[in-house]
Scaffold this active site. Structure first.
Site, PDB file in Angstrom:
ATOM      1  N   LYS A 112      52.349  39.131  64.172  1.00 28.45           N
ATOM      2  CA  LYS A 112      52.455  40.489  64.109  1.00 28.45           C
ATOM      3  C   LYS A 112      52.349  41.105  62.682  1.00 28.45           C
ATOM      4  CE  LYS A 112      53.350  41.312  68.689  1.00 28.45           C
ATOM      5  NZ  LYS A 112      53.625  40.063  69.226  1.00 28.45           N
TER       6      LYS A 112
HETATM    7  C1  LIG Z   1      52.944  39.538  70.351  1.00 32.53           C
HETATM    8  C2  LIG Z   1      53.127  38.047  70.539  1.00 32.53           C
HETATM    9  C3  LIG Z   1      52.023  37.292  71.470  1.00 32.53           C
HETATM   10  C4  LIG Z   1      51.147  38.061  72.201  1.00 32.53           C
HETATM   11  O1  LIG Z   1      50.170  38.554  71.466  1.00 32.53           O
HETATM   12  P1  LIG Z   1      49.020  39.870  72.202  1.00 32.53           P
HETATM   13  O2  LIG Z   1      48.421  40.376  71.177  1.00 32.53           O
HETATM   14  O3  LIG Z   1      49.998  40.595  72.915  1.00 32.53           O
HETATM   15  O4  LIG Z   1      48.135  38.910  72.901  1.00 32.53           O
HETATM   16  C5  LIG Z   1      52.222  36.025  71.346  1.00 32.53           C
HETATM   17  N1  LIG Z   1      53.089  35.407  70.856  1.00 32.53           N
HETATM   18  C6  LIG Z   1      54.240  35.965  69.830  1.00 32.53           C
HETATM   19  C7  LIG Z   1      55.050  35.312  69.466  1.00 32.53           C
HETATM   20  C8  LIG Z   1      53.987  37.393  69.731  1.00 32.53           C
HETATM   21  O5  LIG Z   1      54.945  38.109  69.294  1.00 32.53           O
END
Ligand SMILES: *Cc1c(COP(=O)(O)O)cnc(C)c1O
Length: 466
Positions: A112
């Site tokens: 993220k």
């Molecule tokens: C947010 C997240 C996901 C999922 O991502 P999306 O964009 O919601 O599909 C997967 N793995 C981790 C570690 C995350 O923080």
């Protein structure tokens, strides 16, 4: 570039307004009116470029007149300069044609950061230009909150309030939020659960009068278009490193809200040769159930070892449904209004089109742990539980062993030590050097009752110009 809503009723907006708006007023999500398309020749000419230069080439068409080129380049240099690996998104090889793309070298150790480090800078830039102030309000069960706080810590025109359920997030995740110091950073621990937090945020967006008209609320959840935009880049980066665009690639993406994998789908539409996209979910498998049986239906939330993918509905899926329905906003609106009440299906030919674009798998906790153990025994490489789900799905769904399969490594294993313990391994994943003192840092947060008026009052009193 203009952006339109997936529900067809909100007016089209430019990049700046989309950045500040989040959800469209008709309840839809914004998508670009048209996508830039790059020729193979053009993509080939980007081979060997540093991450930030590639990022500029891919993202600038989405931003264009909103930000001058030089300013955007500088923003990208700052964004990806804070990552703890010079390649930004390095590839690790697991097998002859199998790779993990490590997307967890940013400040909060999850993918993220790629989007939220940029989003903070974009918001601050646009607000500064407009002489406005924004209050970010978000609810988190873990990764999003810390990445958003890190992304906004140096913003002058943004105050950020992150609500988390008191006593219900892991200690690493809580400390990643509460130890970040800054006048504009406010952590609120709500005496309630994640849904309570999320409901308060939603209701506050609906009625912002508690801010007295002096600031606007901005959203940092994955419905914000800028987050998707930033995630398109690493698909190109990985492909170019492994012989693309003259070879096609396959990607496996651990997903919950369909954000990350939607970015992969866009990369393909923008000209990158991608032969396969695998949707990898945990037991919260609404996407896998849709892909295998054309039924989109909410089930009860299950708590798993991969909490960042614990969702009941997949918000970004709406953006794919919009394309599958020939960009007919009214059809999407009807479908999603029914989906809020019960299970829905789409016409068979549209569903078959989706099946051509994606494969899918759902992986339970036991298989997640088995995969962590198996990969460690084969490669002495530790996977976090989300990435392990991606690797398992990649191996189960693979169509052509000669095509490189790249799993998106979404988090650092030290963020989720429970899964490693559960898998029976005795190795202990270490936090990277820049976080080694996390447990000694001072924490700052306020505990509030599960009461919207009280939380809103706290926000109204504590944002900078209040
Ligand atoms: C947010 C997240 C996901 C999922 O991502 P999306 O964009 O919601 O599909 C997967 N793995 C981790 C570690 C995350 O923080």
């Amino acid at each position: 570039m203009r952006y339109i809503s997936t529900r067809g009723e909100a007016p089209a907006l430019g990049f700046e307004d989309v950045l500040l708006t989040g959800l469209a007023p008709d309840g839809g999500l914004y998508v670009p009116e048209s996508l830039p398309h790059f020729s193979l020749e053009e993509i080939r000419s980007w081979r060997g470029l540093p991450y930030t230069e590639l990022a500029f080439n891919i993202m600038y068409p989405f931003v264009d007149e909103a930000i001058p080129e030089a300013d955007f380049r500088q923003m990208l240099d700052e964004t990806y300069g804070v990552f703890a690996h010079k390649a930004v998104a390095p590839l690790v090889q697991l097998d002859t044609n199998e790779w993990v793309m490590e997307l967890f070298r940013g400040p909060t150790l999850a993918f993220k950061d790629f989007a939220l480090q940029l989003l903070g800078r974009l918001l601050d830039y646009v607000l500064g230009k407009r002489k406005q102030h924004a209050v970010i309000m978000g609810a988190t069960s873990g990764d999003t909150g810390s990445a958003a706080i890190e992304g906004c810590r140096r913003c002058e025109h943004v105050d950020i309030f992150i609500l988390h359920p008191h006593g219900r997030v892991s200690e690493v995740q809580r400390r990643q939020m509460t130890t970040v110091q800054g006048d504009n950073i406010h952590n609120i621990a709500v005496r309630g659960n994640f849904d309570d937090c999320q409901r308060m945020v939603k209701e506050s967006f609906g009625d912002q009068s508690f801010l007295g008209g002096k600031a606007r609320l901005a959203a940092v959840n994955s419905i914000n278009w800028a987050r998707i935009m930033a995630q398109i880049v690493y698909y190109f980066h990985a492909s170019l490193a492994l012989g693309g665009p003259d070879r096609s690639m396959a990607f496996s993406v651990p997903t919950g809200n369909f954000g990350d994998i939607f970015a992969g789908y866009l990369a393909k539409k923008m000209g990158l040769p991608v032969s396969q996209l695998v949707i990898a979910t945990n037991r919260n498998d609404i996407l896998h159930r849709f892909m295998s049986g054309n039924k989109y239906e909410q089930h009860q939330l299950e708590h798993t070892l991969s909490p960042s993918m614990d969702i009941m509905v997949s918000s970004n899926f709406e953006r794919l449904l919009f394309d599958l329905h020939g960009r007919d906003g009214r059809a999407v609106k009807e479908l999603l209004e029914s989906a809020a009440k019960g299970p829905v299906s789409i016409e068979d030919y549209r569903w078959k089109q989706a099946r051509k674009l994606f494969d899918s798998a759902a992986v339970d906790d036991k298989t997640t742990c088995d995969t962590i153990r198996e990969v460690y025994q084969q490669n002495e490489y530790l996977l976090d539980p989300h990435t392990a789900i991606g690797v398992r799905a990649a191996r189960d769904c693979r169509r052509d062993a000669r095509i490189p399969m790249i799993t998106l490594g979404t988090a650092h294993p030290a963020k989720f030590p429970d899964a490693i313990v559960e898998s029976g391994l005795t190795v202990k994943p270490e936090l990277p050097a820049h976080m080694a003192d996390l447990f000694e840092r001072e924490e700052r947060y306020t505990v509030l009752d599960n009461d919207r008026a009280g939380v809103q009052d706290f926000i109204a009193k504590h944002w900078k110009n209040s």
